[in-house]
Design an enzyme around this catalytic site. Structure first.
Site, PDB file in Angstrom:
ATOM      1  N   ARG A  34       0.833  -1.195   0.000  1.00 13.55           N
ATOM      2  CA  ARG A  34       0.000   0.000   0.000  1.00 13.55           C
ATOM      3  C   ARG A  34       0.870   1.249   0.000  1.00 13.55           C
ATOM      4  NH1 ARG A  34      -2.051   3.648   2.791  1.00 13.55           N
ATOM      5  NH2 ARG A  34      -1.179   3.017   4.746  1.00 13.55           N
TER       6      ARG A  34
ATOM      7  N   CYS B 215      -6.493   4.746   4.023  1.00 13.43           N
ATOM      8  CA  CYS B 215      -5.731   5.060   5.229  1.00 13.43           C
ATOM      9  C   CYS B 215      -6.491   6.156   5.965  1.00 13.43           C
ATOM     10  CB  CYS B 215      -4.316   5.501   4.874  1.00 13.43           C
ATOM     11  SG  CYS B 215      -4.262   7.119   4.093  1.00 13.43           S
TER      12      CYS B 215
ATOM     13  N   ILE C 125      -7.527   3.187  -6.224  1.00 11.77           N
ATOM     14  CA  ILE C 125      -6.507   3.028  -7.270  1.00 11.77           C
ATOM     15  C   ILE C 125      -7.164   2.881  -8.644  1.00 11.77           C
ATOM     16  CG2 ILE C 125      -4.834   1.999  -5.679  1.00 11.77           C
ATOM     17  CD1 ILE C 125      -5.476  -0.725  -6.988  1.00 11.77           C
ATOM     18  N   ASP C 126      -8.408   3.357  -8.773  1.00 14.93           N
ATOM     19  CA  ASP C 126      -9.138   3.223 -10.044  1.00 14.93           C
ATOM     20  C   ASP C 126      -8.410   3.903 -11.197  1.00 14.93           C
ATOM     21  OD1 ASP C 126      -9.882   5.520  -8.462  1.00 14.93           O
ATOM     22  OD2 ASP C 126     -11.263   6.036 -10.074  1.00 14.93           O
TER      23      ASP C 126
ATOM     24  N   ASP D 207      -0.179  18.238   1.672  1.00 12.05           N
ATOM     25  CA  ASP D 207       0.690  17.702   2.725  1.00 12.05           C
ATOM     26  C   ASP D 207       1.114  18.769   3.726  1.00 12.05           C
ATOM     27  OD1 ASP D 207       2.397  15.296   0.568  1.00 12.05           O
ATOM     28  OD2 ASP D 207       0.409  15.334   1.486  1.00 12.05           O
TER      29      ASP D 207
ATOM     30  N   ARG E 162       7.857   8.099   9.522  1.00 13.27           N
ATOM     31  CA  ARG E 162       7.712   7.595   8.150  1.00 13.27           C
ATOM     32  C   ARG E 162       8.278   8.603   7.153  1.00 13.27           C
ATOM     33  NH1 ARG E 162       2.067   6.916   6.323  1.00 13.27           N
ATOM     34  NH2 ARG E 162       3.259   6.788   4.388  1.00 13.27           N
TER      35      ARG E 162
HETATM   36  C1  EPZ Z   1       0.978  11.262  -3.402  1.00  9.67           C
HETATM   37  O1  EPZ Z   1      -0.017  10.363  -2.977  1.00  9.67           O
HETATM   38  C2  EPZ Z   1       1.844  11.505  -2.164  1.00  9.67           C
HETATM   39  N1  EPZ Z   1       2.432  10.246  -1.705  1.00  9.67           N
HETATM   40  C3  EPZ Z   1       0.988  12.094  -1.045  1.00  9.67           C
HETATM   41  O2  EPZ Z   1       1.843  12.391   0.054  1.00  9.67           O
HETATM   42  C4  EPZ Z   1       0.379  13.391  -1.550  1.00  9.67           C
HETATM   43  O3  EPZ Z   1      -0.444  13.938  -0.548  1.00  9.67           O
HETATM   44  C5  EPZ Z   1      -0.442  13.120  -2.813  1.00  9.67           C
HETATM   45  O4  EPZ Z   1       0.404  12.503  -3.816  1.00  9.67           O
HETATM   46  C6  EPZ Z   1      -1.028  14.381  -3.400  1.00  9.67           C
HETATM   47  O5  EPZ Z   1      -0.021  15.281  -3.693  1.00  9.67           O
HETATM   48  C7  EPZ Z   1       3.546   9.778  -2.321  1.00  9.67           C
HETATM   49  O6  EPZ Z   1       4.040  10.354  -3.273  1.00  9.67           O
HETATM   50  C8  EPZ Z   1       4.112   8.500  -1.773  1.00  9.67           C
HETATM   51  P1  EPZ Z   1      -2.801  11.082  -5.700  1.00  9.67           P
HETATM   52  P2  EPZ Z   1      -0.951   9.638  -4.101  1.00  9.67           P
HETATM   53  O7  EPZ Z   1      -2.932   9.844  -6.501  1.00  9.67           O
HETATM   54  O8  EPZ Z   1      -0.176   9.396  -5.321  1.00  9.67           O
HETATM   55  C9  EPZ Z   1      -7.515  10.436  -5.738  1.00  9.67           C
HETATM   56  C10 EPZ Z   1       2.625  12.250   2.252  1.00  9.67           C
HETATM   57  O9  EPZ Z   1       2.194  12.716   3.309  1.00  9.67           O
HETATM   58  N2  EPZ Z   1      -7.239   9.207  -6.486  1.00  9.67           N
HETATM   59  O10 EPZ Z   1      -2.211  12.302  -6.339  1.00  9.67           O
HETATM   60  O11 EPZ Z   1      -1.634   8.506  -3.431  1.00  9.67           O
HETATM   61  C11 EPZ Z   1      -7.007  10.356  -4.302  1.00  9.67           C
HETATM   62  O12 EPZ Z   1      -7.961   9.714  -3.469  1.00  9.67           O
HETATM   63  C12 EPZ Z   1       1.659  11.637   1.270  1.00  9.67           C
HETATM   64  O13 EPZ Z   1       3.808  12.254   1.903  1.00  9.67           O
HETATM   65  C13 EPZ Z   1      -8.311   8.525  -7.057  1.00  9.67           C
HETATM   66  O14 EPZ Z   1      -9.455   8.931  -6.930  1.00  9.67           O
HETATM   67  O15 EPZ Z   1      -2.011  10.805  -4.358  1.00  9.67           O
HETATM   68  C14 EPZ Z   1      -6.829  11.818  -3.949  1.00  9.67           C
HETATM   69  O16 EPZ Z   1      -8.111  12.341  -3.611  1.00  9.67           O
HETATM   70  C15 EPZ Z   1       0.213  11.686   1.783  1.00  9.67           C
HETATM   71  N3  EPZ Z   1      -8.062   7.378  -7.754  1.00  9.67           N
HETATM   72  C16 EPZ Z   1      -6.386  12.445  -5.277  1.00  9.67           C
HETATM   73  O17 EPZ Z   1      -6.770  11.525  -6.305  1.00  9.67           O
HETATM   74  C17 EPZ Z   1      -6.779   6.901  -7.916  1.00  9.67           C
HETATM   75  O18 EPZ Z   1      -6.614   5.854  -8.584  1.00  9.67           O
HETATM   76  C18 EPZ Z   1      -4.880  12.661  -5.374  1.00  9.67           C
HETATM   77  O19 EPZ Z   1      -4.243  11.430  -5.103  1.00  9.67           O
HETATM   78  C19 EPZ Z   1      -5.699   7.609  -7.325  1.00  9.67           C
HETATM   79  C20 EPZ Z   1      -5.954   8.767  -6.619  1.00  9.67           C
END
Ligand code: EPZ
Length: 417
Positions: free
Chosen positions: A92, A116, A123-124, A305, A398
Site C-alpha cells: 500500500r 488510510c 486506485i481506479d 501535505d 515515516r
Molecule cells: C501522493 O499520494 C503523495 N504520496 C501524497 O503524500 C500526496 O499527498 C499526494 O500525492 C497528493 O499530492 C507519495 O508520493 C508516496 P494522488 P498519491 O494519486 O499518489 C484520488 C505524504 O504525506 N485518487 O495524487 O496517493 C485520491 O484519493 C503523502 O507524503 C483517485 O481517486 O495521491 C486523492 O483524492 C500523503 N483514484 C487524489 O486523487 C486513484 O486511482 C490525489 O491522489 C488515485 C488517486
C-alpha cells in the site's frame, strides 16, 4: 521512541539542512527495478517508508547497500520466476512498485492497497490507465493481481491529476512497446525527479512537470548515479513552524523553486524571506496574521501535505482563516487534538474548517494519527506555552529523518522518548 516531548514558547533560531525527498525517493527506488543494473541514489532519506521500500526490493531479489552518501540498489538478479507467485506484501505504501514490476516482470501480485486515515486512497485511475497499456487486473484470494503479456504504449487521458497514477504510467511506459502519451498528468516535482532519474538511465521522456508527458518505450535502461532532490514538504514544515513560533531560521538546500505556493501563504502570514540556490532564509512574525482562505490544490497549488501545518500556525493567527482541503476527504483529524491545546476551530463544511486565532495555546497530551498531522502537532507543541507530549510518533518517522534533531538545531526544547 513512540513519543515526543516539547516545552514550547521558544522562537526558532538557527540553520537546518533539509533531507532528501520521501516522495521522490520512493518511485525512484521502484524505478531501479527497470534497469537490471546497479544505481547509486545520493541524498536518499533514511526514513521508515524508504526502509519499507528497501525491504520490498530485497524480497524481489535486489541487492541493497546503504553508503555514507546514499544507497546503492542492484536489480540485476531480479528474476521473472521470482515474481510469479511472490505476493508483494505491504505494497500500500509503495504502490509505485506496480508499474515497475509490470515493466520489468510483466506480472505482479500485491495486497489490495486499502485506504488510510486521510482517505479511501482508491486506485481506479491506476487501473484505468494501465489497462489501456495492455495490463489485465483481477482479484484472487484477496490479492490484486496483474499481468501484461504485451505491455504497449497508449494515448491516456487522466480525468484528474494523480501523482501515483502518473508515476505508474511512466514506469510501465518506459518498458512498453511504442509511445505513451499521457494527458492530465500530475505536475508535482516528484514526477520531474522520477523522469530525471529515468532519463539518466537512458529513457526518452518529454514533458515532465507538465500536464502532457510523452514516453518512448522499448529502450534498454542502465544503472546510473542520481541525487534525490531536497524534500519540499519537510522544508515547508520547518518554514511554517517558524511562522508559528517567530524567530529566524535558514533552510539549507530548501528547493525554493518548488515552494512558490507555500512562500506566498507564509508571506501573507507575515513572514519575510530571502532565498538563493543555497536555501531559504526565513524571518517569522511575532504573531502570525490570519490568512483569510487557504485552499489545497494539485501542484503548483498549496500542497495538501502542508495543510495541517498551516492550520497549526493559524490557531494563533490574528483573525479568522478558512482552510479548505480539496485533495483528500479526511485530512482534519488534527482538529480534535488542537482543540485540546485551546485552539478555536469549527468544521464549517465537509472539507473545510474555520480557525479563529487565539492569543495562546496550552501544552497538552496529543496523539498523531498520520504522518503530516503528526508533524503539525509537533509545531503546535513548539508554539504552545508549557509541555506537550505527542504520541503516535512512528507515523512522523515515516517521512522525517529526525524531526527532533532538526528542531533542536533550531533551538527548540524537544526530545523523543
Ligand atoms: C501522493 O499520494 C503523495 N504520496 C501524497 O503524500 C500526496 O499527498 C499526494 O500525492 C497528493 O499530492 C507519495 O508520493 C508516496 P494522488 P498519491 O494519486 O499518489 C484520488 C505524504 O504525506 N485518487 O495524487 O496517493 C485520491 O484519493 C503523502 O507524503 C483517485 O481517486 O495521491 C486523492 O483524492 C500523503 N483514484 C487524489 O486523487 C486513484 O486511482 C490525489 O491522489 C488515485 C488517486
Amino acid at each position: 521512541m513512540d513519543s515526543i516531548r516539547i516545552r514550547g514558547g521558544v522562537a526558532l533560531q538557527g540553520n537546518v539542512c533539509i533531507q532528501g525527498s520521501k516522495n521522490a525517493a520512493l518511485p525512484i527506488l521502484a524505478a531501479t527495478l527497470l534497469t537490471g543494473d546497479s544505481s547509486l541514489l545520493k541524498n536518499c532519506p533514511r526514513i521508515a517508508d524508504v526502509y519499507a521500500m528497501v525491504s520490498l526490493l530485497k524480497s524481489l531479489g535486489c541487492t541493497v547497500n546503504w553508503q555514507e552518501n546514499g544507497i546503492e540498489v542492484d536489480s540485476s538478479r531480479v528474476r521473472r520466476g521470482k515474481m510469479q507467485s511472490e505476493a508483494v506484501k505491504g505494497m500500500r505504501s509503495s504502490l509505485c512498485l506496480l508499474g515497475a514490476l509490470l515493466g520489468r516482470c510483466s506480472e505482479v501480485a500485491m495486497e489490495h492497497p486499502g485506504g488510510c486515515c486521510i482517505g479511501a486512497r482508491p486506485i481506479d485511475l491506476h487501473i484505468y490507465a494501465l489497462e489501456q497499456m495492455g495490463v489485465d487486473f483481477w482479484c484472487e484470494d484477496g490479492m490484486l493481481r496483474a499481468t501484461a503479456d504485451r505491455l504497449h504504449g497508449a494515448g491516456i487521458v487522466l480525468p484528474k491529476p494523480s501523482v501515483g497514477a502518473t508515476e505508474n504510467v511512466i514506469l510501465a511506459g518506459v518498458c512498453a512497446e511504442g509511445d505513451t502519451i499521457l494527458e492530465g498528468a500530475a505536475r508535482e516535482p516528484e514526477i520531474t525527479a522520477l523522469c530525471g532519474y529515468l532519463k539518466c538511465c537512458g529513457a526518452w521522456i518529454e514533458g515532465a512537470g507538465t500536464e502532457r508527458i510523452v514516453i518512448r518505450g522499448g529502450r534498454s535502461l542502465y544503472g546510473t548515479e542520481f541525487t534525490i532532490p531536497a524534500d519540499r514538504i519537510v522544508a515547508g514544515t520547518y518554514l511554517l513552524a517558524c511562522m508559528g513560533t517567530g524567530g529566524s531560521i535558514f533552510l539549507e538546500r530548501a528547493p525554493r523553486e518548488e515552494m512558490g505556493a507555500v512562500l506566498e501563504v507564509a508571506e501573507r502570514m507575515g513572514g519575510h524571506f530571502c532565498s538563493s540556490d543555497e536555501g531559504i532564509y526565513v524571518q517569522g512574525p511575532v504573531r502570525p496574521r490570519a490568512v483569510s482562505r487557504i485552499e489545497t490544490a494539485p501542484y503548483p497549488g498549496f500542497p495538501t501535505d502542508l495543510q495541517s501545518m498551516a492550520l497549526a500556525v493559524e490557531t494563533l493567527g490574528e483573525g479568522e482563516s478558512l482552510i479548505e482541503e480539496t485533495i483528500f476527504e479526511n485530512r482534519f483529524r488534527v482538529v480534535e487534538e488542537f482543540r485540546r491545546m485551546g485552539a478555536c476551530i469549527e468544521q464549517v463544511g465537509e472539507r473545510s474548517v474555520l480557525v479563529r486565532g487565539v492569543s495562546s495555546l496550552r501544552g497538552a497530551d496529543v496523539d498523531a494519527k498520520e504522518l503530516r498531522g503528526g508533524a503539525a502537532l509537533v509545531i503546535g507543541g513548539l508554539m504552545a506555552q508549557g509541555k506537550t507530549n505527542v504520541t503516535g510518533c512512528p507515523f512522523i518517522y515515516r517521512g522525517y529523518e529526525n524531526i527532533c534533531r532538526d528542531f533542536r538545531e533550531l533551538g527548540a526544547r524537544i526530545i523523543s522518548v
